[in-house]
Motif scaffolding. Structure first.
Motif, PDB file in Angstrom:
ATOM      1  N   ARG A   1      56.399  26.366  43.680  1.00 24.88           N
ATOM      2  CA  ARG A   1      56.366  27.788  43.965  1.00 24.88           C
ATOM      3  C   ARG A   1      55.640  28.028  45.285  1.00 24.88           C
ATOM      4  O   ARG A   1      54.614  27.425  45.556  1.00 24.88           O
ATOM      5  CB  ARG A   1      55.646  28.531  42.833  1.00 24.88           C
ATOM      6  CG  ARG A   1      55.710  30.034  42.934  1.00 24.88           C
ATOM      7  CD  ARG A   1      55.117  30.667  41.692  1.00 24.88           C
ATOM      8  NE  ARG A   1      53.686  30.508  41.632  1.00 24.88           N
ATOM      9  CZ  ARG A   1      52.827  31.363  42.172  1.00 24.88           C
ATOM     10  NH1 ARG A   1      53.265  32.431  42.803  1.00 24.88           N
ATOM     11  NH2 ARG A   1      51.527  31.163  42.071  1.00 24.88           N
TER      12      ARG A   1
ATOM     13  N   VAL B   1      53.224  29.709  47.549  1.00 28.48           N
ATOM     14  CA  VAL B   1      52.024  30.523  47.351  1.00 28.48           C
ATOM     15  C   VAL B   1      51.917  31.530  48.491  1.00 28.48           C
ATOM     16  O   VAL B   1      52.113  31.189  49.661  1.00 28.48           O
ATOM     17  CB  VAL B   1      50.769  29.632  47.301  1.00 28.48           C
ATOM     18  CG1 VAL B   1      49.515  30.476  47.161  1.00 28.48           C
ATOM     19  CG2 VAL B   1      50.885  28.638  46.154  1.00 28.48           C
ATOM     20  N   LYS B   2      51.600  32.775  48.142  1.00 30.33           N
ATOM     21  CA  LYS B   2      51.433  33.833  49.126  1.00 30.33           C
ATOM     22  C   LYS B   2      49.950  34.151  49.289  1.00 30.33           C
ATOM     23  O   LYS B   2      49.139  33.930  48.380  1.00 30.33           O
ATOM     24  CB  LYS B   2      52.180  35.089  48.693  1.00 30.33           C
ATOM     25  CG  LYS B   2      53.679  34.893  48.504  1.00 30.33           C
ATOM     26  CD  LYS B   2      54.325  36.180  48.013  1.00 30.33           C
ATOM     27  CE  LYS B   2      55.821  35.987  47.772  1.00 30.33           C
ATOM     28  NZ  LYS B   2      56.448  37.235  47.239  1.00 30.33           N
TER      29      LYS B   2
ATOM     30  N   GLU C   1      48.683  37.017  49.323  1.00 28.69           N
ATOM     31  CA  GLU C   1      48.336  38.029  48.317  1.00 28.69           C
ATOM     32  C   GLU C   1      47.955  37.382  46.992  1.00 28.69           C
ATOM     33  O   GLU C   1      47.033  37.846  46.301  1.00 28.69           O
ATOM     34  CB  GLU C   1      49.508  38.996  48.099  1.00 28.69           C
ATOM     35  CG  GLU C   1      49.798  39.906  49.268  1.00 28.69           C
ATOM     36  CD  GLU C   1      50.679  39.251  50.331  1.00 28.69           C
ATOM     37  OE1 GLU C   1      50.961  38.033  50.204  1.00 28.69           O
ATOM     38  OE2 GLU C   1      51.070  39.943  51.279  1.00 28.69           O
ATOM     39  N   ASP C   2      48.657  36.307  46.621  1.00 29.11           N
ATOM     40  CA  ASP C   2      48.322  35.583  45.385  1.00 29.11           C
ATOM     41  C   ASP C   2      46.915  35.003  45.481  1.00 29.11           C
ATOM     42  O   ASP C   2      46.132  35.074  44.524  1.00 29.11           O
ATOM     43  CB  ASP C   2      49.325  34.456  45.133  1.00 29.11           C
ATOM     44  CG  ASP C   2      50.742  34.965  44.940  1.00 29.11           C
ATOM     45  OD1 ASP C   2      50.895  36.096  44.452  1.00 29.11           O
ATOM     46  OD2 ASP C   2      51.689  34.232  45.276  1.00 29.11           O
ATOM     47  N   ILE C   3      46.600  34.425  46.630  1.00 32.65           N
ATOM     48  CA  ILE C   3      45.279  33.821  46.817  1.00 32.65           C
ATOM     49  C   ILE C   3      44.189  34.893  46.717  1.00 32.65           C
ATOM     50  O   ILE C   3      43.162  34.698  46.041  1.00 32.65           O
ATOM     51  CB  ILE C   3      45.217  33.102  48.182  1.00 32.65           C
ATOM     52  CG1 ILE C   3      46.165  31.894  48.175  1.00 32.65           C
ATOM     53  CG2 ILE C   3      43.792  32.676  48.504  1.00 32.65           C
ATOM     54  CD1 ILE C   3      46.316  31.229  49.523  1.00 32.65           C
TER      55      ILE C   3
ATOM     56  N   ARG D   1      44.309  37.717  45.167  1.00 35.30           N
ATOM     57  CA  ARG D   1      44.218  38.214  43.789  1.00 35.30           C
ATOM     58  C   ARG D   1      43.466  37.231  42.895  1.00 35.30           C
ATOM     59  O   ARG D   1      42.562  37.627  42.149  1.00 35.30           O
ATOM     60  CB  ARG D   1      45.626  38.448  43.229  1.00 35.30           C
ATOM     61  CG  ARG D   1      45.666  38.823  41.756  1.00 35.30           C
ATOM     62  CD  ARG D   1      47.092  39.064  41.295  1.00 35.30           C
ATOM     63  NE  ARG D   1      47.967  37.959  41.645  1.00 35.30           N
ATOM     64  CZ  ARG D   1      48.054  36.823  40.962  1.00 35.30           C
ATOM     65  NH1 ARG D   1      47.294  36.643  39.891  1.00 35.30           N
ATOM     66  NH2 ARG D   1      48.889  35.872  41.339  1.00 35.30           N
ATOM     67  N   VAL D   2      43.803  35.944  42.980  1.00 40.22           N
ATOM     68  CA  VAL D   2      43.171  34.941  42.116  1.00 40.22           C
ATOM     69  C   VAL D   2      41.691  34.773  42.465  1.00 40.22           C
ATOM     70  O   VAL D   2      40.832  34.704  41.580  1.00 40.22           O
ATOM     71  CB  VAL D   2      43.924  33.589  42.235  1.00 40.22           C
ATOM     72  CG1 VAL D   2      43.134  32.469  41.567  1.00 40.22           C
ATOM     73  CG2 VAL D   2      45.305  33.696  41.607  1.00 40.22           C
TER      74      VAL D   2
ATOM     75  N   LYS E   1      39.630  42.999  46.030  1.00 41.32           N
ATOM     76  CA  LYS E   1      40.359  42.614  47.246  1.00 41.32           C
ATOM     77  C   LYS E   1      39.800  43.368  48.443  1.00 41.32           C
ATOM     78  O   LYS E   1      39.719  42.821  49.559  1.00 41.32           O
ATOM     79  CB  LYS E   1      41.851  42.908  47.059  1.00 41.32           C
ATOM     80  CG  LYS E   1      42.692  42.511  48.263  1.00 41.32           C
ATOM     81  CD  LYS E   1      44.159  42.791  48.035  1.00 41.32           C
ATOM     82  CE  LYS E   1      44.979  42.470  49.280  1.00 41.32           C
ATOM     83  NZ  LYS E   1      46.427  42.745  49.079  1.00 41.32           N
TER      84      LYS E   1
ATOM     85  N   THR F   1      49.350  27.604  52.401  1.00 39.98           N
ATOM     86  CA  THR F   1      50.447  28.394  52.960  1.00 39.98           C
ATOM     87  C   THR F   1      50.746  27.891  54.372  1.00 39.98           C
ATOM     88  O   THR F   1      49.888  27.267  55.017  1.00 39.98           O
ATOM     89  CB  THR F   1      50.103  29.901  53.027  1.00 39.98           C
ATOM     90  OG1 THR F   1      49.186  30.129  54.103  1.00 39.98           O
ATOM     91  CG2 THR F   1      49.503  30.389  51.718  1.00 39.98           C
TER      92      THR F   1
ATOM     93  N   LEU G   1      46.803  28.763  41.200  1.00 37.98           N
ATOM     94  CA  LEU G   1      47.793  29.310  42.132  1.00 37.98           C
ATOM     95  C   LEU G   1      49.136  28.608  42.007  1.00 37.98           C
ATOM     96  O   LEU G   1      50.176  29.218  42.245  1.00 37.98           O
ATOM     97  CB  LEU G   1      47.265  29.178  43.581  1.00 37.98           C
ATOM     98  CG  LEU G   1      46.136  30.143  43.944  1.00 37.98           C
ATOM     99  CD1 LEU G   1      45.400  29.684  45.179  1.00 37.98           C
ATOM    100  CD2 LEU G   1      46.687  31.552  44.142  1.00 37.98           C
ATOM    101  N   ASP G   2      49.115  27.340  41.634  1.00 34.29           N
ATOM    102  CA  ASP G   2      50.365  26.585  41.480  1.00 34.29           C
ATOM    103  C   ASP G   2      51.047  26.876  40.164  1.00 34.29           C
ATOM    104  O   ASP G   2      52.227  26.572  39.983  1.00 34.29           O
ATOM    105  CB  ASP G   2      50.099  25.082  41.576  1.00 34.29           C
ATOM    106  CG  ASP G   2      49.874  24.650  43.024  1.00 34.29           C
ATOM    107  OD1 ASP G   2      50.436  25.312  43.914  1.00 34.29           O
ATOM    108  OD2 ASP G   2      49.145  23.673  43.259  1.00 34.29           O
TER     109      ASP G   2
END
Length: 493
Positions: free
Chosen positions: A398, A400-401, A403-405, A407-408, A417, A444, A491-492
């Motif tokens: 997948r 990774v964006k 934004e994902d980083i 958020r996590v 954030k 990324t 994240l993965d």
């Protein structure tokens, strides 16, 4: 035909938002993420859920809370109905139900629980339905109740040690499980197994339960959800004492999906049961999708007790293990389909491209079997590629964006954030911000200037400093290095 009252969907969104705030993200996701609004009309709110077990659990534990939130949104709401999607029948004239307070009502409740339970075999089994029926109907501590409680969940006969395929990623977990199943003195208690979905936790748990039960030991195998269901049902029927006493007479307790154990009172009772069994030299096995230290919803005492035993992780299978799993499943399939055959080239293709879990491997093989049996065509490379194309796509990493980083990392370090993007320089903000920048660089393809822009229009030199700082600290601090690996896995996932 649905006739949804105007504004009903907006009211439902506000109710869900308030539920999430009151219950927390984990509890809300477990019980309400799959609840849909079907209808809001004439003071009745009709909600649908995907399983009968979920319907029963929400009715027993959250009906009053739902009613209160809906009445806060709309004064005329006086009734909430829950239905199971796929089991929704045309509306009929309402039939008065017997009160649950009397014996007839208790019997009706027990019958209803049993009917719904049997229809939802993926969640609750016949034995569990009988347990719920006993608790709802009689609430006594007699021999029938004890027998039903100890029966626990039904075991899949396919899940044995003989059908478990060993490899480097699971050999320690298999050895520990075999030792527990054999009985006798065990130097570790509890045994805690953790792995992602489909890597063999449940297979090992049920293999242990089957072997231990066959040797005459008292065994109870449950998921965390059903442990909660049984305990809450016992509380409602005023048979909690008998429930606790029954639990503490067993020789081996196995709790699966520990990440779903929620509620302070339920966790306290589980901790008391765990302590009583371990102190009494009884064995406990627990399985979850992550290590005890990562189960943020668990009470500190429960996490500490679980961490005090043997904690074993099961990793994703490598190519050799994936291929061995396929070979094993092909041999099992030939018992039902003697002419079934899969060329080595196809086995290699599936093992190479379906890499996420053993469960996906079995799903891939089941598709090949179905295609072969329904079309009478031999299995070829071309047919396998066509049949499994969606599984192969889903097994690709997948992307990774940033934004994902963000958020996590925000959730993990309990910051917002906005904090990560702000100019604040407090330590509680700077460290998570630097870690997020570091992860954005290594996970990324984004350039340093672009990462800087995504973190509050910072200069690329700021990002470079953060990356070098975290790399340097991780080399000297083992706990930070482990924390970074945890974030990468999250994240993965």
């Amino acid at each position: 035909m649905q006739v949804q009252e105007a504004g009903g969907s907006e009211q439902w969104k506000r109710v869900k938002k308030q539920l999430r705030a009151e219950l927390g993200d984990d509890v809300f996701t477990s019980w309400f993420a799959r609840v849909d609004l079907e209808e809001h009309q004439d003071g009745t709110v009709r909600l649908s859920v995907p399983t009968r077990f979920l319907k029963q659990w929400i009715q027993n534990n959250y009906n009053d809370q739902l009613m209160g939130l809906w009445q806060r949104e709309c004064d005329n709401v006086h009734r909430i109905e829950l239905t199971v999607r796929g089991a929704i029948r045309p509306r009929q004239a309402p039939v008065a139900k017997p009160s649950l307070a009397g014996p007839d009502g208790a019997k009706a409740a027990a019958d209803e629980v049993q009917r719904e339970t049997l229809a939802d075999a993926a969640h609750v089994t016949r034995a569990q339905a009988a347990t719920a029926a006993v608790a709802l109907g009689r609430g006594d501590a007699g021999s029938d109740s004890t027998r039903d409680v100890l029966q626990g969940a039904a075991l899949d006969p396919k899940y044995t040690f003989d059908t478990f395929v060993e490899g480097e990623s699971n050999n320690l977990a298999l050895a520990a499980a075999r030792q527990v199943a054999a009985g006798g003195a065990v130097t570790f208690n509890p045994l805690y197994l953790h792995a992602s979905v489909g890597l063999g936790k449940t297979h090992l748990m049920q293999a242990v339960a089957s072997k231990a039960r066959a040797s005459g030991r008292k065994v109870l195998y449950l998921t965390a959800e059903h442990f909660m269901y049984k305990f809450v049902t016992a509380l409602k029927s005023q048979s909690a004492l008998a429930f606790k006493e029954n639990l503490r007479t067993i020789d081996l307790l196995l709790i699966d999906d520990m990440q779903f154990l929620h509620g302070k009172q339920v966790q306290q009772e589980f901790c008391h049961t765990l302590n009583a069994l371990i102190d009494g030299a009884r064995q406990v096995i627990v399985a979850a999708d992550r290590a005890p230290s990562e189960l943020d919803t668990l009470d500190d005492r429960v996490r500490s007790r679980l961490s005090g035993g043997l904690v074993v992780g099961i990793q994703e299978p490598d190519f050799v293990l994936r291929r061995n799993i396929l070979v094993s499943r092909v041999e099992a399939a030939r018992k039902a389909y003697p002419q079934f055959d899969v060329p080595d080239s196809v086995l290699d293709y599936v093992a190479r491209h379906v890499a996420s879990s053993g469960r996906d491997l079995e799903g891939a093989l089941n598709r090949l079997i179905a295609h072969n049996q329904l079309t009478n065509q031999p299995i070829t490379q071309e047919m396998a590629e066509m049949t499994l194309r969606d599984l192969v796509r889903s097994s690709e990493p997948r992307r990774v964006k940033i934004e994902d980083i963000q958020r996590v990392v925000s959730k993990h370090y309990n910051v917002t954030k906005a904090d990560l993007l702000s100019a604040r320089r407090t330590r509680t903000i700077v460290r998570p911000r630097q870690i997020a920048m570091y992860l954005a660089k290594v996970m990324t393809p984004r350039s340093l200037p672009e990462i800087g822009r995504r973190f509050g229009n910072r200069d690329h030199t700021t990002v470079l400093h953060a990356v070098r700082k975290i790399e340097e600290m991780a080399r000297a601090d083992y706990s930070l290095a482990q924390e970074l690996e945890l974030l990468k896995r999250m994240l993965d996932a």
